[in-house]
Design an enzyme around this catalytic site. Sequence first.
Site, PDB file in Angstrom:
ATOM      1  N   GLU A  66       0.828  -1.204   0.000  1.00 29.23           N
ATOM      2  CA  GLU A  66       0.000   0.000   0.000  1.00 29.23           C
ATOM      3  C   GLU A  66       0.865   1.257   0.000  1.00 29.23           C
ATOM      4  OE1 GLU A  66      -0.240  -2.552   1.987  1.00 29.23           O
ATOM      5  OE2 GLU A  66      -2.319  -3.179   2.303  1.00 29.23           O
ATOM      6  N   PRO A 275      11.504 -14.848  -1.616  1.00 29.11           N
ATOM      7  CA  PRO A 275      10.322 -15.003  -0.762  1.00 29.11           C
ATOM      8  C   PRO A 275       9.754 -13.662  -0.328  1.00 29.11           C
ATOM      9  CG  PRO A 275      12.174 -16.329   0.028  1.00 29.11           C
ATOM     10  CD  PRO A 275      12.719 -15.362  -0.977  1.00 29.11           C
ATOM     11  N   ARG A 276       8.532 -13.689   0.143  1.00 29.33           N
ATOM     12  CA  ARG A 276       7.866 -12.471   0.590  1.00 29.33           C
ATOM     13  C   ARG A 276       8.574 -11.878   1.807  1.00 29.33           C
ATOM     14  NH1 ARG A 276       3.743  -9.171   0.388  1.00 29.33           N
ATOM     15  NH2 ARG A 276       2.356  -8.754   2.144  1.00 29.33           N
ATOM     16  N   ASN A 344       1.305  -8.580  -6.772  1.00 36.48           N
ATOM     17  CA  ASN A 344       1.336  -7.600  -7.852  1.00 36.48           C
ATOM     18  C   ASN A 344       2.138  -8.111  -9.053  1.00 36.48           C
ATOM     19  OD1 ASN A 344       1.239  -5.288  -9.354  1.00 36.48           O
ATOM     20  ND2 ASN A 344       2.192  -3.963  -7.834  1.00 36.48           N
ATOM     21  N   LEU A 345       1.475  -8.198 -10.207  1.00 37.23           N
ATOM     22  CA  LEU A 345       2.139  -8.641 -11.436  1.00 37.23           C
ATOM     23  C   LEU A 345       2.798  -7.488 -12.178  1.00 37.23           C
ATOM     24  CD1 LEU A 345       0.007 -10.949 -10.824  1.00 37.23           C
ATOM     25  CD2 LEU A 345      -0.169 -11.241 -13.294  1.00 37.23           C
ATOM     26  N   GLU A 347       4.858  -5.119 -11.455  1.00 34.73           N
ATOM     27  CA  GLU A 347       6.288  -4.851 -11.301  1.00 34.73           C
ATOM     28  C   GLU A 347       7.090  -5.669 -12.309  1.00 34.73           C
ATOM     29  OE1 GLU A 347       6.706  -3.589  -6.652  1.00 34.73           O
ATOM     30  OE2 GLU A 347       6.932  -5.701  -7.133  1.00 34.73           O
TER      31      GLU A 347
END
Length: 437
Positions: A66, A275-276, A344-345, A347
């Site tokens: 965000e 990884p996230r 999100n794709l 990027e």
Amino acid sequence: MELGVLVYRLYRALTYGVSPLVHLHIRWRGLRGLEHCRRWPERLGHPSAVRPPGSLIWFHAVSLGEGMAAIPVIRRCNELKPDLTILMTTTTVSAFEVIKKQLPIGVLHQFAPLDTPVAIDRFLGHWKPNAIIIMENELWPNLIMAAAGLYIPLALLNARMSTKSFKRWSSPLLLPLVSLLLSKFSLIAPLSNLQGIHFQLLHAPPFVINYSGDLKYVVNKFHGTSESIRDLKVELSETKVWIASSLHKGEEEVILGVHNMLLESHPGSVVIIAPRHPHHGQQIAHKLRKDGQSVALRSQNEKLTSGKTNIYVVDTLGELREFYSVAPIAVIGGSFIPGLTGHNLSEAAAAGCAIITGCHVGHFSHMVKAMKQSNPLSVTQVSTKLELKEAVDLLLSNPEILETHQRASKEVYESLSGCIITNIWNLLNLHIFRGKL
């Protein structure tokens, strides 16, 4: 509306009553390193900076995604209204560590106050914002009602609500409350038409709902890469490489299984695993090394050993967009295990990667749909590990097909991201700033 006011009063009384326990919890989190070691009092509304004179706009984003979506709007605001003070708040330390490097000079940062009456009143009393811009889905009753009571205009940008949240807010008890909260907004800009319908069903005033596009398409417009990334790109220039990003726990098993299968047909190929969360990357590297595999870890600046190391683990924050420039194929995680909701794709699309994702895309289903409608080659969706292996194999084996998919994702990104910031800025001027700021 009367029922909504009653429910809110119950909420306010409850949050007031538990405030001492919440404050103790924040102190405990600070001791555990889950809050900023020195700035945790900001979460209780205590400021760590002086409010400059003049008008001030407060942008609030809970976490990294965000926050990154808010930055292009903040930059536009900084450019067109340089005499305004901009305050940005985030909730998580990880978001702060990345976002502080992206904010324009002069933008103030604080950690967001908890939604207790004392913390909110203390925060608003010090900063006295002339407008509040909230990102995505942060519907905190004490914040919204206190701002409305002070006649502070409220905007909700990139507004979204998960199916689970929508069902919860639609319940007989909470629907009157959310209707009351949404009635206090001067602008709600949903990230898709479907999300706009969700807010209308929750009784948001139709005239404040204005679609302008998904801000997450715009977060990628940046320039430059670090020297170490450029070196890695040179090092891998003659190597077949793909990246698996934003992985959640358990997804690395899928990716490593596919990587092992691909090594049979593409010996020497390299997978970059991002990884996230950084600590998850360290756990992956530790397990692989325990199993006798050679792994290069980003945080340790470890190099790929030619012919030996074919797994590169990114256990750092804020570098993912740069790593998309290293690999022509991007597999987007958060989508291969039921219950996950995608990532999100755009990027990867902005970097010109051929994009592959799983079928569990949840929050980002509108993005996948929009990209596919624009050009079916811009995103490949798979359902199984075998389908993922076949999709990556096809791209690694056929340079022309790979280039076609790369070009499709880049062109779709450029098409979908155009004019979004201008649209948002015009809406803010009309509904929030109203020529007064």
